[in-house]
Design a protein around this motif. Sequence first.
Motif, short mmCIF file in Angstrom:
data_model
loop_
_atom_site.label_atom_id
_atom_site.label_comp_id
_atom_site.label_asym_id
_atom_site.label_seq_id
_atom_site.Cartn_x
_atom_site.Cartn_y
_atom_site.Cartn_z
N TRP A 273 1.91 -1.19 8.57
CA TRP A 273 2.22 -2.58 8.21
C TRP A 273 3.34 -3.08 9.11
CZ3 TRP A 273 1.55 -4.76 2.73
CH2 TRP A 273 0.36 -4.31 2.18
N GLU B 266 -7.16 -9.50 0.29
CA GLU B 266 -8.11 -10.40 0.94
C GLU B 266 -9.35 -10.55 0.07
OE1 GLU B 266 -8.93 -8.75 4.81
OE2 GLU B 266 -7.06 -9.53 5.64
N ARG C 212 -8.79 -5.92 3.75
CA ARG C 212 -7.47 -5.44 3.33
C ARG C 212 -7.18 -5.87 1.91
NH1 ARG C 212 -7.73 -5.81 8.49
NH2 ARG C 212 -6.54 -4.53 9.88
N ARG C 213 -6.36 -5.06 1.23
CA ARG C 213 -5.96 -5.38 -0.13
C ARG C 213 -5.35 -6.77 -0.16
NH1 ARG C 213 -2.48 -1.12 -1.58
NH2 ARG C 213 -4.28 0.05 -2.27
N ASP D 165 -12.51 1.06 -1.34
CA ASP D 165 -11.39 1.69 -0.65
C ASP D 165 -11.25 3.12 -1.15
OD1 ASP D 165 -7.82 0.90 -0.37
OD2 ASP D 165 -9.10 2.24 0.77
N ASP E 93 -13.18 0.66 6.01
CA ASP E 93 -12.60 0.80 7.34
C ASP E 93 -13.17 2.01 8.08
OD1 ASP E 93 -11.33 2.46 5.48
OD2 ASP E 93 -9.45 2.50 6.58
N TYR F 251 -12.03 -7.63 -1.44
CA TYR F 251 -11.47 -6.29 -1.55
C TYR F 251 -11.71 -5.76 -2.96
CZ TYR F 251 -8.21 -2.43 -1.87
OH TYR F 251 -7.67 -1.20 -2.07
N GLY G 141 -5.49 0.89 1.18
CA GLY G 141 -5.32 -0.56 1.17
C GLY G 141 -6.28 -1.28 2.10
N ILE G 142 -7.15 -0.55 2.77
CA ILE G 142 -8.13 -1.14 3.67
C ILE G 142 -9.50 -0.62 3.26
CG2 ILE G 142 -8.85 -1.49 6.05
CD1 ILE G 142 -6.00 -0.78 6.90
N HIS H 122 1.88 2.55 4.00
CA HIS H 122 2.14 1.28 4.70
C HIS H 122 2.77 1.50 6.07
CE1 HIS H 122 5.61 2.22 2.08
NE2 HIS H 122 6.30 1.93 3.16
N ALA I 139 0.85 -1.20 0.00
CA ALA I 139 0.00 0.00 0.00
C ALA I 139 0.87 1.24 0.00
CB ALA I 139 -0.91 -0.01 1.23
N ALA J 176 0.31 -6.46 5.88
CA ALA J 176 -0.75 -5.57 6.34
C ALA J 176 -1.18 -5.96 7.74
CB ALA J 176 -1.93 -5.64 5.38
#
Length: 194
Positions: free
Chosen positions: A79, A176, A173-174, A184, A193, A179, A189-190, A76, A73, A104
Motif C-alpha cells: 500500500w 471497490e 481491491r477491498r 479473496d 488477483d 469485492y 485485500g485483492i 498492507h 488489509a 491500496a
Amino acid sequence: MGAAVLLLAGCGEPATPKGKDSGKPASAPTPTGSGPSMPGLIGKTSAEAGALVAPVLPKPVEARSAYDDVPLAADHGQWTVCFQTPAAGTPVAGDTSVEISLVAPGIQCPAAAGASLHPPKGSSPAKTPVPSADPGHPKPKQPKSSPTPAPGPRDVHYKNCTEAKAAGAAPIRRGEPGYGKHLDRDGDGIACDK
C-alpha cells in the motif's frame, strides 16, 4: 606615538596559556542538526516506509487506511503512503511515534486523511471551495439542482473470479465495487488477483 600604540596593545586581556581555563564561560557550540530527523515517506510503500524509519526510531510504524470506509488489509506492505506524522525533516527522538495513512495499490490518495472513498448514497463528495476574486467579499453560494444519481456499481456481485474476469473487473481491491471475501481466498485485500 609609538609608545601610545604599545600602551593600547597592552590594554587588552592577557592571552591564556594553552591548557588553562580563562575563567570565562565558553561559547555554546553551534547546533549542527546531528540528531535524527524523520525521513520522507509519502509516495513510498508501507514496507519501504518501515525500512526507512527502522534505523531512526525503535518503535514500529503505526499504519492506517487513508480512507475511513476502506479497512486496512492485514498485508498492507504494498500500500502507498499518502500522509505521515511527523512530517519529513522533523527532528525526532527515540520515543517518537510514527503514523502513516495508506491507500491500496491503484487507489489515489484523498485530499485529507479520513475521507470516504465511497460516500453513502444520496450524499455528494465534499467539494473544495473556490476562493473568490475579492477575499473580503466572498461570492454568495447559489443553490444548484443536481440530478438524482444513477445507481452506482456498488451493487455489483460476482459469483466467482471467472465471472469477475469476464466482466473485466479483476483484480478487485477491498472497498471497490464487486469485492467479496469469497473472491479473496488468500485474504490479502485483492480479490481475483491470481
